[in-house]
Design a protein around this motif. Structure first.
Motif, PDB file in Angstrom:
ATOM      1  N   THR A  58       0.857  -1.197   0.000  1.00 44.14           N
ATOM      2  CA  THR A  58       0.000   0.000   0.000  1.00 44.14           C
ATOM      3  C   THR A  58       0.889   1.240   0.000  1.00 44.14           C
ATOM      4  OG1 THR A  58      -0.059   0.149   2.397  1.00 44.14           O
ATOM      5  CG2 THR A  58      -1.706  -1.275   1.346  1.00 44.14           C
ATOM      6  N   GLN A  59       0.251   2.387  -0.263  1.00 43.35           N
ATOM      7  CA  GLN A  59       1.021   3.627  -0.266  1.00 43.35           C
ATOM      8  C   GLN A  59       1.572   3.923   1.127  1.00 43.35           C
ATOM      9  OE1 GLN A  59       1.887   5.324  -3.047  1.00 43.35           O
ATOM     10  NE2 GLN A  59       3.273   6.313  -1.596  1.00 43.35           N
ATOM     11  N   GLU A  60       0.745   3.601   2.158  1.00 44.90           N
ATOM     12  CA  GLU A  60       1.229   3.825   3.518  1.00 44.90           C
ATOM     13  C   GLU A  60       2.477   2.983   3.791  1.00 44.90           C
ATOM     14  OE1 GLU A  60      -1.887   3.183   2.749  1.00 44.90           O
ATOM     15  OE2 GLU A  60      -2.946   5.015   3.344  1.00 44.90           O
ATOM     16  N   GLN A  61       2.463   1.761   3.326  1.00 39.45           N
ATOM     17  CA  GLN A  61       3.630   0.888   3.542  1.00 39.45           C
ATOM     18  C   GLN A  61       4.849   1.432   2.809  1.00 39.45           C
ATOM     19  OE1 GLN A  61       1.816  -2.770   2.192  1.00 39.45           O
ATOM     20  NE2 GLN A  61       1.380  -3.455   4.305  1.00 39.45           N
ATOM     21  N   ARG A  64       6.167   4.361   4.744  1.00 40.08           N
ATOM     22  CA  ARG A  64       6.917   3.952   5.944  1.00 40.08           C
ATOM     23  C   ARG A  64       8.271   3.356   5.558  1.00 40.08           C
ATOM     24  NH1 ARG A  64       1.541   2.647   8.134  1.00 40.08           N
ATOM     25  NH2 ARG A  64       1.676   0.516   7.318  1.00 40.08           N
ATOM     26  N   LEU A  65       8.314   2.649   4.443  1.00 34.98           N
ATOM     27  CA  LEU A  65       9.601   2.118   3.978  1.00 34.98           C
ATOM     28  C   LEU A  65      10.572   3.260   3.697  1.00 34.98           C
ATOM     29  CD1 LEU A  65      11.349  -0.289   2.961  1.00 34.98           C
ATOM     30  CD2 LEU A  65      10.426   0.173   0.691  1.00 34.98           C
ATOM     31  N   GLU A  66      10.054   4.315   3.116  1.00 37.83           N
ATOM     32  CA  GLU A  66      10.901   5.456   2.819  1.00 37.83           C
ATOM     33  C   GLU A  66      11.440   6.072   4.107  1.00 37.83           C
ATOM     34  OE1 GLU A  66      12.104   6.427   0.119  1.00 37.83           O
ATOM     35  OE2 GLU A  66      13.054   8.256   0.886  1.00 37.83           O
ATOM     36  N   GLU A  67      10.570   6.139   5.132  1.00 44.86           N
ATOM     37  CA  GLU A  67      11.014   6.672   6.419  1.00 44.86           C
ATOM     38  C   GLU A  67      12.153   5.823   6.998  1.00 44.86           C
ATOM     39  OE1 GLU A  67       6.509   8.135   7.682  1.00 44.86           O
ATOM     40  OE2 GLU A  67       7.555   6.621   8.832  1.00 44.86           O
ATOM     41  N   CYS A  81      11.783  -3.476  11.589  1.00 45.12           N
ATOM     42  CA  CYS A  81      11.433  -2.641  10.442  1.00 45.12           C
ATOM     43  C   CYS A  81      10.240  -3.218   9.678  1.00 45.12           C
ATOM     44  CB  CYS A  81      12.643  -2.501   9.513  1.00 45.12           C
ATOM     45  SG  CYS A  81      13.983  -1.554  10.270  1.00 45.12           S
ATOM     46  N   SER A  82      10.200  -4.547   9.574  1.00 49.05           N
ATOM     47  CA  SER A  82       9.092  -5.174   8.860  1.00 49.05           C
ATOM     48  C   SER A  82       7.769  -4.893   9.548  1.00 49.05           C
ATOM     49  CB  SER A  82       9.308  -6.689   8.777  1.00 49.05           C
ATOM     50  OG  SER A  82      10.183  -6.994   7.724  1.00 49.05           O
ATOM     51  N   ARG A  83       7.761  -5.017  10.883  1.00 42.95           N
ATOM     52  CA  ARG A  83       6.520  -4.776  11.623  1.00 42.95           C
ATOM     53  C   ARG A  83       6.071  -3.320  11.451  1.00 42.95           C
ATOM     54  NH1 ARG A  83       4.647  -7.721  15.948  1.00 42.95           N
ATOM     55  NH2 ARG A  83       4.681  -5.906  17.324  1.00 42.95           N
ATOM     56  N   TYR A  84       7.029  -2.435  11.407  1.00 40.68           N
ATOM     57  CA  TYR A  84       6.658  -1.028  11.254  1.00 40.68           C
ATOM     58  C   TYR A  84       6.146  -0.768   9.840  1.00 40.68           C
ATOM     59  CZ  TYR A  84       6.848   3.995  10.793  1.00 40.68           C
ATOM     60  OH  TYR A  84       6.506   5.299  10.533  1.00 40.68           O
ATOM     61  N   VAL A  85       6.876  -1.225   8.831  1.00 44.21           N
ATOM     62  CA  VAL A  85       6.482  -0.962   7.450  1.00 44.21           C
ATOM     63  C   VAL A  85       5.137  -1.620   7.154  1.00 44.21           C
ATOM     64  CG1 VAL A  85       7.070  -1.430   5.037  1.00 44.21           C
ATOM     65  CG2 VAL A  85       8.827  -0.621   6.619  1.00 44.21           C
ATOM     66  N   GLU A  86       4.969  -2.865   7.605  1.00 43.22           N
ATOM     67  CA  GLU A  86       3.752  -3.593   7.256  1.00 43.22           C
ATOM     68  C   GLU A  86       2.544  -3.111   8.062  1.00 43.22           C
ATOM     69  OE1 GLU A  86       4.215  -7.811   7.343  1.00 43.22           O
ATOM     70  OE2 GLU A  86       2.386  -8.131   6.168  1.00 43.22           O
ATOM     71  N   TYR A  87       2.745  -2.912   9.369  1.00 41.29           N
ATOM     72  CA  TYR A  87       1.592  -2.602  10.229  1.00 41.29           C
ATOM     73  C   TYR A  87       1.676  -1.240  10.919  1.00 41.29           C
ATOM     74  CZ  TYR A  87       1.349  -7.676   9.765  1.00 41.29           C
ATOM     75  OH  TYR A  87       1.310  -8.937   9.272  1.00 41.29           O
ATOM     76  N   GLY A  88       2.768  -0.541  10.800  1.00 42.82           N
ATOM     77  CA  GLY A  88       2.926   0.732  11.485  1.00 42.82           C
ATOM     78  C   GLY A  88       3.189   0.580  12.972  1.00 42.82           C
ATOM     79  N   ILE A  89       3.638  -0.608  13.387  1.00 40.46           N
ATOM     80  CA  ILE A  89       3.857  -0.865  14.810  1.00 40.46           C
ATOM     81  C   ILE A  89       5.314  -0.577  15.156  1.00 40.46           C
ATOM     82  CG2 ILE A  89       3.848  -2.636  16.613  1.00 40.46           C
ATOM     83  CD1 ILE A  89       1.712  -4.092  14.923  1.00 40.46           C
ATOM     84  N   PHE A  90       5.510   0.205  16.229  1.00 40.84           N
ATOM     85  CA  PHE A  90       6.867   0.464  16.697  1.00 40.84           C
ATOM     86  C   PHE A  90       7.247  -0.588  17.739  1.00 40.84           C
ATOM     87  CE2 PHE A  90       5.674   4.767  15.316  1.00 40.84           C
ATOM     88  CZ  PHE A  90       6.757   5.066  14.511  1.00 40.84           C
ATOM     89  N   PRO A  91       8.539  -0.871  17.864  1.00 38.22           N
ATOM     90  CA  PRO A  91       8.971  -1.783  18.932  1.00 38.22           C
ATOM     91  C   PRO A  91       8.648  -1.184  20.295  1.00 38.22           C
ATOM     92  CG  PRO A  91      10.714  -1.460  17.322  1.00 38.22           C
ATOM     93  CD  PRO A  91       9.659  -0.459  17.012  1.00 38.22           C
ATOM     94  N   GLU A  92       8.570  -2.061  21.306  1.00 41.11           N
ATOM     95  CA  GLU A  92       8.297  -1.579  22.656  1.00 41.11           C
ATOM     96  C   GLU A  92       9.524  -0.856  23.210  1.00 41.11           C
ATOM     97  OE1 GLU A  92       7.021  -4.815  25.013  1.00 41.11           O
ATOM     98  OE2 GLU A  92       5.107  -5.052  23.965  1.00 41.11           O
TER      99      GLU A  92
END
Lengths: 133, 608
Positions: A58-61, A64-67, A81-92
């Protein structure tokens, strides 16, 4: 969902759906590449590829990849990075490689909130109800 | 009593076919039982319905087209009576075990009383088996079988009476006497008799022959047939008395008895010095004095000899000049050829030409100019054809470090995963390369970083890549593919601490890490006190040593920082992992865990 190659992170373009020892498994095709899986299937009788499934990011993904790539995060942080790009989730926690992005996003959210709040207060001072707008 | 349900069983038919083919059939025993089966099932029987007792087979007689078999039925030892409804006969062919050969059945049956009810109950039972007389046939007759009254009478009827036997004996005696009397009356000579005169003539002739033979008999050993070591004394006749040479086996030497006193100076046969070539005391003295005089002449001549440039002789110490020691300048210049060099001057001369600086540089005086060379210490040399550095940086063959080997020299993580059949987890650091070690005389290559993360121990094990049971060929060399040993025992019974001491991980991965310098280990309990420092400059840490980031042993530096190791931990389903909080950290987790922290750090062990 992403893999590291040639100094930057890339979106996986496909998933591989296969059986191994009778168990069905689906996973992203990463830095090893499409041909690695074809070769693997030919080498091992216990593995049979059912199909390769194209991945449409998706465009959002993609954003986030660009970020992530702007942070020049090194290889080895594929999980975070995968969790963030795919779901927008940051590590704890606060000590992780995506913390700069997280701070920036939180700052933007806070700025937006403050602007909105300020606007609302201004309307109140002018005696205008938000519902009148 | 009908007993008309009698058959040869299927097994019996098979045996009879073997008999017709030339085998020998042996009847072993019979048995009785109660209960019946449908007649149509009789041939298939292999045992009696309910066997009660064994019977003896007492005989078998030929009848037209078969054998009549006599079975004796008694109640000896029978504790309880029963209704005899089945009789079976067991037989065997060759070495086969006995099987039920024939079975007879009667629904009415015969009541067999117990031994206590009717003592000495006995009856005969006959069965006719229909098969050829010409067949090979054996019968085992039970010697313990009781004899019935009828059988006894039959046998007695065939015995000889006492009176009849006596009459036959009397007749034989009379015949013998008549023959002897007739023979006695016959005149000699005839077969078996000699006359007195004839016997005397034969005796005289024999005596004459014996005398003649004895008189002419030669007296040698061989003639008498005497064996070696024995001798014949020819003393029976005067012309055969033994001469000295004829005495056989006599000793060749005779030890004389002691007689020293007869040759002493006062003895009966005293010896003089001249008798034995001895010197007299006066003669000996004269010769000694002559010899001493000759030596004195030689000695006097030697004492007078003085040494010269070209002649050996005596010289005084005061005549020898003292040596002149070279100065330091002369020693370093190396041009004087007449002065002596002491150990100090020798050291100074060498030091001016070549010296070691800071233990890693060599300064060499080349034509008066000092040139500096950087030294590389070689701990030992790898003479195998294994890729990577040949010269060890530190350690020994027992545990040593050679340095790094690139993926292109050995193999990439992705290529190795494909080679061993590992697809689980996510690929990373595929080209990070390898660390080359010596371990207990072998060459080990350990992945510098984990090649896959989110992979379980079970998955690695399903590829047979935990214990080194799988081998691969890379560049013509064979390697065992396995995990490192994170502990020194298996199972460990714990997830860290002393069980890690002496392990492959501790003895190989810790000495190359910067924490080895100051022993500031994150998990000190899991580290023994004698971890060496294998100095190198391949890392980004203190003094060029590796950091946790360099070798991915801390979660701050990415996924897969916990390297799966071989050992079962405190639970059967738990496995040891090393890393995560630092290179020394040891922990355990369930073998099926695919958390992103876990990684595959393969070890390739070169197979010689």
């Amino acid at each position: 969902m992403i893999f590291y190659k040639n100094g930057k992170w890339h979106i996986c373009t496909e998933k591989v759906h296969y059986t191994q020892h009778g168990e069905e498994i689906t996973q992203y095709v990463g830095s090893e590449g499409h041909d690695w899986w074809v070769d693997f299937e030919q080498k091992w009788e216990h593995t049979e590829i059912i199909e390769f499934i194209p991945v449409e990011a998706t465009q959002e993904q993609l954003d986030r990849l660009e970020e992530v790539n702007q942070l020049s995060i090194k290889e080895g942080f594929g999980y975070e990075c995968s969790r963030y790009v795919e779901y927008g989730i940051f590590p704890e926690g606060f000590n992780h490689v995506l913390r700069p992005i997280q701070i920036l996003k939180e700052q933007n959210e806070q700025d937006a909130y403050l602007v909105d709040n300020d606007f609302r207060l201004s309307l109140v001072e002018l005696g205008v109800s938000i519902d009148d707008l | 009593m009908a007993w008309d349900n009698a058959v040869v069983t299927n097994n019996g038919v098979a045996m009879l076919q073997q008999v017709l083919a030339g085998e020998v059939l042996t009847l072993d025993w019979a048995a009785g039982g109660t209960g019946t089966v449908p007649p149509s099932s009789l041939m298939a029987q292999t045992a009696l319905k309910e066997q009660k007792q064994n019977f003896a087979i007492t005989g078998a007689a030929n009848v037209p087209n078969g054998k009549k078999i006599s079975v004796q039925i008694t109640n000896v030892g029978l504790m309880a009576g029963y209704l005899l409804q089945q009789v079976g006969i067991w037989a065997h062919v060759g070495n086969s075990p006995p099987v039920l050969f024939a079975i007879l059945q009667d629904n009415t049956g015969i009541a067999i009383p117990s031994g206590s009810e009717v003592p000495d109950f006995a009856m005969n039972f006959y069965a006719v088996i229909d098969f050829s007389n010409e067949s090979n046939f054996n019968l085992i007759v039970d010697p313990s079988a009781l004899v019935t009254l009828g059988e006894l009478n039959e046998k007695l009827a065939n015995l000889e009476t006492k009176e009849g036997a006596q009459a036959k004996a009397n007749t034989a005696e009379a015949n013998a006497k008549a023959y002897t009397d007739a023979h006695e009356q016959k005149a000699a000579p005839h077969s078996g008799h000699e006359t007195p005169s004839g016997a005397q003539t034969k005796a005289n002739a024999a005596e004459a022959n014996a005398k003649g033979y004895t008189d002419t008999h030669a007296g040698t050993k061989n003639t008498h047939g005497v064996g070696s070591g024995y001798y014949i004394a020819k003393t029976s006749r005067s012309d055969q008395l033994p001469a000295w040479n004829d005495v056989q086996g006599k000793p060749s030497n005779f030890t004389p008895s002691a007689h020293k006193s007869t040759h002493a100076s006062s003895g009966s046969d005293a010896l003089t010095p001249s008798d034995i070539g001895a010197e007299t005391p006066a003669g000996a003295q004269a010769k000694a004095e002559a010899a001493a005089g000759a030596v004195q002449v030689q000695l006097d001549a030697h004492v007078s000899e003085i040494a010269t440039q070209d002649k050996a002789g005596h010289i005084r110490l005061s005549d020898i000049p003292l040596p002149t020691i070279a100065t330091q300048a002369e020693a370093e210049a190396g041009t004087n050829n007449t002065k002596f060099m002491t150990p100090l001057r020798t050291h100074q001369a060498i030091d001016s030409k070549v010296r070691i600086v800071d233990n890693n540089m060599l300064e060499l005086n080349v034509d008066g100019e000092l040139k500096t060379f950087l030294l590389t210490y070689v701990a030992f040399i790898d003479n195998t054809n294994a890729p990577g550095p040949k010269y060890a940086i530190a350690g020994s063959w027992d545990a040593g470090f050679f340095g790094e080997v690139s993926a292109s020299e050995l193999i990439s993580g992705d290529a190795l995963a494909s080679l061993v059949g590992i697809s689980q987890g996510i690929s990373q650091h595929s080209t990070a390369g390898w660390l080359k070690f010596a371990w207990q005389g072998k060459i080990l290559f350990v992945a510098k970083k984990t090649f896959r993360y989110s992979i379980s121990w079970d998955h690695i094990n399903s590829a047979n890549a935990v214990y080194g049971d799988k081998t691969v060929k890379i560049g013509g060399l064979t390697y065992k593919v396995r995990l490192l040993k994170g502990a020194s025992q298996d199972p460990t019974g714990a997830h860290g601490g002393a069980i890690c001491h002496g392990s492959e991980w501790n003895r190989l991965m810790l000495p190359i890490h910067q924490e080895a310098i100051n022993k500031n280990w994150v998990d000190p309990n899991s580290v023994e006190s004698d971890i060496p420092v294998w100095s190198h400059n391949l890392g980004a840490g203190n003094q060029g040593m590796y950091t946790d980031e360099d070798i991915l042993t801390h979660y701050d530096y990415g996924s897969g920082s916990r390297s799966w190791c071989q050992e079962v931990a405190e639970k059967a389903t738990f496995r040891i992992s090393r890393g995560y909080y630092g290179v020394s950290f040891s922990n355990s987790s369930t073998s099926s865990s695919t958390d992103a922290y876990y990684g595959w750090r393969p070890c390739l062990e070169l197979v010689p």
